[in-house]
Design a protein around this motif. Structure first.
Motif: not given
Lengths: 111, 115
Positions: B31, B33, B35, B43, B45, B48, B59, B90, B99, B101-104, B106-107
């Motif tokens: 994945n 993304f 933002y 933030l 989105l 993605f 959004d 970002l 689990l 999957v939501n540990e993103q 970021f740059g």
């Protein structure tokens, strides 16, 4: 995703524990609590997440109440570098896509 | 050390220019993304991607397009830059399942100014 409520700002003395609260009274049974932080002029950084048990890693501890309606992120010995905006996010683990970052709590660590 | 890099830290462009923002991750994440972050709006989105050549609108996709030709690279394109696209952009990536999957991750962000 459940709605979260955090205080807009908090202060903490350097070297002391910082306790950041988050209210998520409408959380569902399969939703996890995630914490991120954003230091000024940087991208957000993942800190920790949990379902119902308390969790600890090298950055912080997460305490979730037994009814799961609120949680507290604990930075055990805050330093000046921990000054940041802290975001509490509630989300079903299997959902991919956007994370909804609210306004978060601005933590100011003071010398 | 895991890393998400963005092509520029600061960028200044003129209205009407085509702008490319590039993001590269070295974690073999499925994945990716994009933002944008604006004061008072948090933030939001834009787009993605959950696989090579796949994309999903977020959004606020209007005025933007994306490209993902390789797993590690996700590009954001402003077809004709406008002043209301002045913002911090970002990029993030995460695993595609489980689990984490939501540990993103970021740059550092690209602060784009459109004049």
């Amino acid at each position: 995703d459940a709605k979260t409520t955090q205080p807009p700002s908090m202060d903490c003395a350097e070297g002391r524990a910082a306790n950041l609260p988050c209210n998520h009274s409408t959380i569902s049974g399969n939703e996890y609590v995630y914490w991120y932080r954003q230091i000024h002029s940087q991208g957000p950084q993942y800190i920790i997440h949990g379902l119902k048990n308390n969790e600890t890693n090298e950055m912080a501890s997460l305490i979730i109440t037994e009814d799961r309606k609120s949680s507290t992120l604990i930075l055990p010995h805050a330093t000046l570098r921990d000054t940041a905006v802290y975001y509490c996010i509630v989300r079903v683990a299997s959902n991919t896509g956007k994370l909804i970052f609210g306004q978060g709590t601005t933590l100011q660590v003071k010398p | 050390d895991v890393k998400v890099t963005q092509s520029s830290r600061y960028l200044v462009k003129r209205t009407g220019e085509k702008v490319f923002l590039e993001c590269v991750q070295d974690m073999d994440h499925e994945n990716m993304f994009w933002y944008r972050q604006d004061p008072g709006l948090g933030l939001r989105l834009i787009y993605f991607s959950y696989d090579v050549k796949m994309k999903e609108k977020g959004d606020i996709p209007e005025g933007y397009s994306v490209s993902r030709e390789k797993k590690e690279r996700f590009s954001l394109i402003l077809e004709s830059a406008s002043t209301n696209q002045t913002s911090m952009y970002l990029c993030a990536s995460s695993l595609g399942s489980g689990l984490a999957v939501n540990e993103q991750f970021f740059g550092p962000g690209t602060r784009l100014t459109v004049l």
